[in-house]
Write an enzyme that holds these catalytic residues in place. Structure first.
Site, short mmCIF file in Angstrom:
data_model
loop_
_atom_site.label_atom_id
_atom_site.label_comp_id
_atom_site.label_asym_id
_atom_site.label_seq_id
_atom_site.Cartn_x
_atom_site.Cartn_y
_atom_site.Cartn_z
N ALA A 169 0.83 -1.21 0.00
CA ALA A 169 0.00 0.00 0.00
C ALA A 169 0.86 1.26 0.00
O ALA A 169 0.36 2.35 -0.30
CB ALA A 169 -0.89 -0.01 1.24
N GLU A 217 9.59 -3.80 13.73
CA GLU A 217 8.19 -4.15 14.01
C GLU A 217 7.25 -3.04 13.54
O GLU A 217 7.62 -1.88 13.48
CB GLU A 217 7.98 -4.42 15.51
CG GLU A 217 8.22 -3.27 16.44
CD GLU A 217 9.69 -3.08 16.81
OE1 GLU A 217 10.56 -3.67 16.15
OE2 GLU A 217 9.96 -2.30 17.74
N TYR A 245 10.92 3.25 -0.05
CA TYR A 245 10.41 1.86 -0.02
C TYR A 245 9.24 1.73 -1.00
O TYR A 245 9.17 0.77 -1.79
CB TYR A 245 9.98 1.54 1.42
CG TYR A 245 9.17 0.27 1.59
CD1 TYR A 245 9.80 -0.98 1.63
CD2 TYR A 245 7.79 0.31 1.75
CE1 TYR A 245 9.05 -2.14 1.80
CE2 TYR A 245 7.04 -0.84 1.92
CZ TYR A 245 7.68 -2.06 1.94
OH TYR A 245 6.93 -3.20 2.12
P1 NAD Z 1 9.94 -9.78 6.60
O1 NAD Z 1 11.00 -8.75 6.77
O2 NAD Z 1 9.51 -10.56 7.80
O3 NAD Z 1 10.34 -10.82 5.47
C1 NAD Z 1 11.18 -10.49 4.40
C2 NAD Z 1 12.26 -11.54 4.33
O4 NAD Z 1 13.12 -11.25 3.23
C3 NAD Z 1 13.14 -11.58 5.59
O5 NAD Z 1 13.10 -12.86 6.21
C4 NAD Z 1 14.54 -11.28 5.06
O6 NAD Z 1 15.57 -12.00 5.70
C5 NAD Z 1 14.39 -11.69 3.60
N1 NAD Z 1 15.43 -11.05 2.80
C6 NAD Z 1 15.77 -9.73 2.81
N2 NAD Z 1 16.82 -9.54 2.00
C7 NAD Z 1 17.15 -10.76 1.48
C8 NAD Z 1 18.16 -11.20 0.62
N3 NAD Z 1 19.06 -10.35 0.10
N4 NAD Z 1 18.23 -12.52 0.30
C9 NAD Z 1 17.33 -13.40 0.83
N5 NAD Z 1 16.34 -13.03 1.68
C10 NAD Z 1 16.26 -11.73 2.00
O7 NAD Z 1 8.69 -9.03 5.95
P2 NAD Z 1 7.19 -9.54 5.73
O8 NAD Z 1 6.34 -8.72 6.62
O9 NAD Z 1 7.13 -11.01 5.80
O10 NAD Z 1 6.93 -9.06 4.24
C11 NAD Z 1 7.00 -9.93 3.12
C12 NAD Z 1 6.82 -9.13 1.84
O11 NAD Z 1 5.55 -8.46 1.86
C13 NAD Z 1 7.87 -8.03 1.64
O12 NAD Z 1 8.17 -7.93 0.27
C14 NAD Z 1 7.17 -6.78 2.11
O13 NAD Z 1 7.72 -5.62 1.50
C15 NAD Z 1 5.74 -7.06 1.67
N6 NAD Z 1 4.76 -6.30 2.46
C16 NAD Z 1 4.55 -6.62 3.76
C17 NAD Z 1 3.63 -5.89 4.51
C18 NAD Z 1 3.38 -6.20 5.97
O14 NAD Z 1 2.54 -5.52 6.57
N7 NAD Z 1 4.04 -7.17 6.59
C19 NAD Z 1 2.92 -4.84 3.92
C20 NAD Z 1 3.16 -4.53 2.59
C21 NAD Z 1 4.06 -5.29 1.86
#
Ligand code: NAD
Length: 324
Positions: free
Chosen positions: A119, A191, A149
């Site tokens: 979003a 977080e 971002y």
């Molecule tokens: P998260 O940070 O828990 O998970 C992302 C994972 O990517 C992490 O475990 C991290 O170690 C891994 N990562 C980062 N760089 C890396 C690399 N170079 N090589 C391998 N792994 C790598 O985040 P999340 O909350 O699980 O989000 C997952 C996806 O959803 C992301 O793309 C995030 O931008 C998107 N997103 C999440 C939310 C939310 O509210 N959680 C909202 C919008 C979008």
């Protein structure tokens, strides 16, 4: 049984997605810089590696997977993505991952790829009202996200759409809105608001004080992890190829979020507003498109997800206190 690759499988959403896919009976490979921090992984195969490395990406996509879910990103809550201090890292790391992943998928002729957008791509001028923010999918352009971002997510959406057009891949893109639940970041600076508020309330005495960044009137909608996964799988297996919001339409202010969590905890707390990064004033998912293309949208009340999440975080807070 499908053969499925989950990138970012050590993270919050990716870790839960692997569990769901295993419960559904699939063969799953996960890839991440790290294993999930809480509760291990049921993945059939897990590569600990850096997706910024093109060779690692090619080794991970070593066959024609039926489905690839790309969730890896340099990611965090307001304290990580809205201060500006991490912008270069965020853009470089996440864009490099997405460029490498798509190239590796193209080489193996993977036909179906999911990308987790956000979003945060929506124009900031549409989110100045706490009551009536506009986050409809067709308002993304002319673009003006409020963070780098968000700009990287927008660039990568376009990259996935271009690969879809030029290389015959079915590309599915979700714009997630504030996903929360157990086993996410809660105490490491990455977080997001629901986990941070649960932690603060769990640590507060009854009648004690809880800090909120800003005036507490900024509004958001929060989606529980189970509904995020349900929407993700439904979108992936649909025939809709444009970005779709996956979020809740139940909007609350951050002060209301604190009140909800305090009610779940059975505590009275006082709120103290302090300066801090806040992001846009208002944001809420608009679920018109997802309803019309999937015939489904998230419906669970915020309170239900907060009950699960508070129980999990309060357990960790108690455990930390015992270990001290
Ligand atoms: P998260 O940070 O828990 O998970 C992302 C994972 O990517 C992490 O475990 C991290 O170690 C891994 N990562 C980062 N760089 C890396 C690399 N170079 N090589 C391998 N792994 C790598 O985040 P999340 O909350 O699980 O989000 C997952 C996806 O959803 C992301 O793309 C995030 O931008 C998107 N997103 C999440 C939310 C939310 O509210 N959680 C909202 C919008 C979008």
């Amino acid at each position: 049984m499908a053969k499925i690759l989950v990138l970012g499988a050590g993270g919050f959403i990716g870790g839960h997605l692997v569990k769901r896919l295993k419960r559904d009976g699939h063969w799953v490979r996960g890839v991440d810089l790290k294993l999930p921090q809480y509760g291990g992984t049921p993945a059939d195969d897990f590569i600990v590696g850096d997706l910024r490395d093109p060779d690692l990406c090619r080794a991970a996509v070593d066959t024609r997977f039926d489905e690839v879910y790309q969730l890896a990103a340099d990611m965090g809550g307001a304290g990580y993505i809205f201060t500006g201090a991490n912008d270069a890292e965020i853009m470089h790391n996440s864009a490099t991952i997405n460029l490498n992943v798509l190239d590796a998928c193209r080489r193996r002729m993977v036909s179906r790829v999911f990308y987790a957008s956000s979003a945060c791509i929506y124009p900031q001028e549409n989110q100045t009202s706490v009551e009536t923010p506009v986050c409809r999918e067709d308002t993304a352009y002319p673009a003006n996200p409020d963070s780098d971002y968000g700009w990287e997510k927008l660039f990568s959406e376009r990259l996935y759409l271009a690969y879809g057009r030029n290389h015959g891949m079915a590309v599915r893109i979700a714009r997630y809105h504030n996903v929360f639940g157990p086993e996410g970041a809660w105490d490491n600076g990455r977080e997001k608001a629901p986990a941070a508020v649960c932690r603060k309330v769990a640590r507060a005495e009854d009648g004690g004080e809880v800090e909120v960044w800003g005036d507490g009137r900024q509004s958001r909608s929060f989606l529980y992890i189970d509904e995020c996964l349900e929407g993700t799988l439904r979108l992936m297996r649909s025939d809709f190829g444009q970005p779709v919001n996956i979020g809740s339409e139940e909007m609350v202010s951050i002060d209301q979020l604190v009140a909800e969590v305090a009610a779940v905890a059975g505590k009275r707390v006082r709120i103290r507003h302090v300066p801090g990064p806040q992001g846009v004033r208002g944001r809420r998912s608009d679920n018109g498109l997802i309803r019309s293309v999937l015939g489904w949208a998230p419906e669970q009340p915020l309170r239900t997800g907060l009950e699960h999440t508070y129980r999990w975080i309060a357990g960790l807070v108690d455990q930390n206190a015992r270990d001290r």
